[in-house]
Design an enzyme around this catalytic site. Structure first.
Site, PDB file in Angstrom:
ATOM      1  N   ARG A 123      -2.284  -2.994  -6.680  1.00  0.00           N
ATOM      2  CA  ARG A 123      -2.051  -2.944  -5.372  1.00  0.00           C
ATOM      3  C   ARG A 123      -2.635  -2.403  -4.337  1.00  0.00           C
ATOM      4  O   ARG A 123      -3.627  -2.104  -4.645  1.00  0.00           O
ATOM      5  CB  ARG A 123      -0.274  -2.386  -4.789  1.00  0.00           C
ATOM      6  CG  ARG A 123       0.079  -1.075  -6.443  1.00  0.00           C
ATOM      7  CD  ARG A 123      -0.616  -0.020  -5.641  1.00  0.00           C
ATOM      8  NE  ARG A 123      -0.632   0.339  -4.979  1.00  0.00           N
ATOM      9  CZ  ARG A 123      -1.660   1.049  -3.845  1.00  0.00           C
ATOM     10  NH1 ARG A 123      -2.668   1.424  -4.695  1.00  0.00           N
ATOM     11  NH2 ARG A 123      -1.437   1.395  -2.610  1.00  0.00           N
TER      12      ARG A 123
ATOM     13  N   ASP B  51      -3.651  -3.798   5.413  1.00  0.00           N
ATOM     14  CA  ASP B  51      -3.653  -4.391   5.017  1.00  0.00           C
ATOM     15  C   ASP B  51      -4.094  -5.997   5.735  1.00  0.00           C
ATOM     16  O   ASP B  51      -4.603  -6.800   5.054  1.00  0.00           O
ATOM     17  CB  ASP B  51      -2.125  -4.521   4.512  1.00  0.00           C
ATOM     18  CG  ASP B  51      -1.715  -3.944   3.342  1.00  0.00           C
ATOM     19  OD1 ASP B  51      -1.717  -2.494   3.768  1.00  0.00           O
ATOM     20  OD2 ASP B  51      -2.034  -4.572   1.669  1.00  0.00           O
TER      21      ASP B  51
HETATM   22  O1  MRU Z   1       2.351  -2.098  -1.441  1.00  0.00           O
HETATM   23  P1  MRU Z   1       0.487  -1.540  -1.290  1.00  0.00           P
HETATM   24  O2  MRU Z   1       0.521   0.085  -2.299  1.00  0.00           O
HETATM   25  O3  MRU Z   1      -0.250  -2.356  -1.772  1.00  0.00           O
HETATM   26  O4  MRU Z   1       0.266  -0.838  -0.218  1.00  0.00           O
HETATM   27  C1  MRU Z   1      -0.752  -0.145   0.065  1.00  0.00           C
HETATM   28  C2  MRU Z   1      -1.000   0.314   1.303  1.00  0.00           C
HETATM   29  O5  MRU Z   1      -0.601  -0.157   1.845  1.00  0.00           O
HETATM   30  C3  MRU Z   1      -3.046   0.563   1.382  1.00  0.00           C
HETATM   31  O6  MRU Z   1      -2.632   1.240   2.354  1.00  0.00           O
HETATM   32  C4  MRU Z   1      -3.855  -0.940   2.180  1.00  0.00           C
HETATM   33  O7  MRU Z   1      -3.090  -1.666   1.197  1.00  0.00           O
HETATM   34  C5  MRU Z   1      -5.031  -0.262   2.949  1.00  0.00           C
HETATM   35  S1  MRU Z   1      -6.293  -0.080   0.931  1.00  0.00           S
HETATM   36  C6  MRU Z   1      -7.315   0.323   1.299  1.00  0.00           C
END
Ligand code: MRU
Length: 373
Positions: free
Chosen positions: A54, A248
């Site tokens: 993730r 994201d």
């Molecule tokens: O749902 P996730 O764990 O994939 O979400 C991750 C995040 O929101 C992070 O803060 C984002 O991907 C930035 S990562 C470098």
């Protein structure tokens, strides 16, 4: 970065079998460190979807390796059609992190000139490897630019520890190495700048408490885990000098989608005049979108993530406990959008810019990938 004193990144080609891609199963951390094999595009899709991997940059690179895995198993006759189908399939694994679509599109564009499946397989492996190395370089550059911010605050505080608040896990686990929000922290820590990190637990999946806190512990960085609703209080009492979060998907005018709860931290930071920075590589910028609230797709995940909390049980085994009334409906929005007006600046691999269309364009006059590959 460090895992029990050994250096790791989050994804790599199996050292003895290059038809296999290996990743860390992040669903088990911090209780168990387990490496899992991805052998098919289906494995890559599931790993992204079920959050074995993730974090926006890692999702993107896993998608790219997924294309490579799909080509290995495609047929000599129909490999082009199968490649297009795999690209659509892999891109659908999670909707919010734009890195997935950007890296897969970059990959398929490069493969379009191939004359044979064999040539495409070789180029896909090479491209995914380059995309991985590029993410590492971008994270490191983000670290160097962001470190200067921390250093400046440290000077103002006469060497008193700089208190940095971060949300979710935008660490090396979410990327390939260094992280985005954590990269400036690791760089500053390596320069012996005194600092301390407030880690939001980040319900419902607790990426802050489970992943960021574990990463920082492995590197020896001073930190404290706080419940998600504590940040505002800390800011009111002068206990936060700087917020750094990841992204994201950031639009061309600087609206930022990040883990749910980021927006509330930005509002508290704004009210308390705490600088609120977003660290992101350009692979998280969606140049096709402007208004983040209207345009960015927000993933909704299974309500079970809210109803049941995962962790280590008293018997020392991983397990789940029910934490709320089971007949109550739950909503599980995984991301929110922070409007650009609450963002002090974007820390990118090309430098720090205002979260505005002009600021982003100055650093990225030619927005479209492929670049620097
Ligand atoms: O749902 P996730 O764990 O994939 O979400 C991750 C995040 O929101 C992070 O803060 C984002 O991907 C930035 S990562 C470098």
């Amino acid at each position: 970065m460090n895992v029990n004193g050994r250096n790791y990144c989050t994804i790599w080609v199996h050292p003895e079998n290059q038809r296999v891609i290996q990743v860390i199963d992040q669903r088990l951390l911090p209780f168990e460190f387990k490496i899992v094999d991805l052998q098919t595009a289906g494995d890559a899709f599931e790993a992204i979807r079920n959050m074995t991997v993730r974090g926006a940059p890692l999702i993107g690179v896993t998608g790219a390796f997924g294309i490579y895995l799909s080509l290995i198993r495609s047929s000599d006759r129909n490999w082009r059609e199968e490649l297009q189908q795999s690209a659509v399939y892999l891109k659908s694994a999670r909707p919010t992190a734009v890195n997935l679509a950007i890296l897969i599109d970059e990959m398929t564009a490069r493969l379009s000139g191939c004359n044979s499946r064999k040539q495409a397989i070789d180029l896909a492996l090479e491209t995914a490897g380059r995309q991985k190395l590029r993410e590492i370089a971008w994270s490191e550059a983000i670290g160097n630019f962001g470190c200067a911010l921390i250093e400046e605050i440290s000077k103002r505080k006469n060497g008193q520890p700089v208190n940095i608040l971060t949300h979710c896990n935008a660490g090396w686990l979410a990327c390939i190495d260094w992280g985005t929000a954590t990269a400036p922290i690791y760089k500053a820590f390596q320069k012996n700048i005194p600092l301390h990190v407030w880690v939001d637990e980040t319900r419902p999946r607790n990426q802050g408490a489970r992943l960021t806190a574990w990463e920082l512990s492995q590197e020896g960085v001073p930190h404290t885990v706080i419940p998600d609703n504590a940040g505002g209080h800390l800011m009111q009492h002068g206990m936060v000098d700087l917020c750094i979060v990841g992204s994201d998907r950031t639009t061309s005018r600087g609206d930022v989608a990040n883990k749910i709860g980021t927006y509330l931290k930005a509002l508290a930071a704004f009210d308390n005049k705490v600088p609120f920075y977003v660290a992101l590589p350009s692979s998280s910028i969606d140049f096709s979108m402007k208004d983040g609230i209207k345009e960015i797709p927000i993933e909704q995940r299974d309500g079970e993530e809210v109803t049941w909390m995962e962790g280590m049980l008293e018997n020392g085994l991983p397990g789940k406990v029910n934490v709320l009334n089971l007949t109550s409906p739950v909503a599980n929005y995984a991301f929110d959008v922070t409007p650009s007006r609450y963002v002090t600046g974007l820390i990118t691999e090309r430098g720090i810019c205002p979260a505005t269309e002009e600021g982003i364009r100055l650093l990225f006059p030619k927005p479209h990938v492929p670049r620097d590959l």
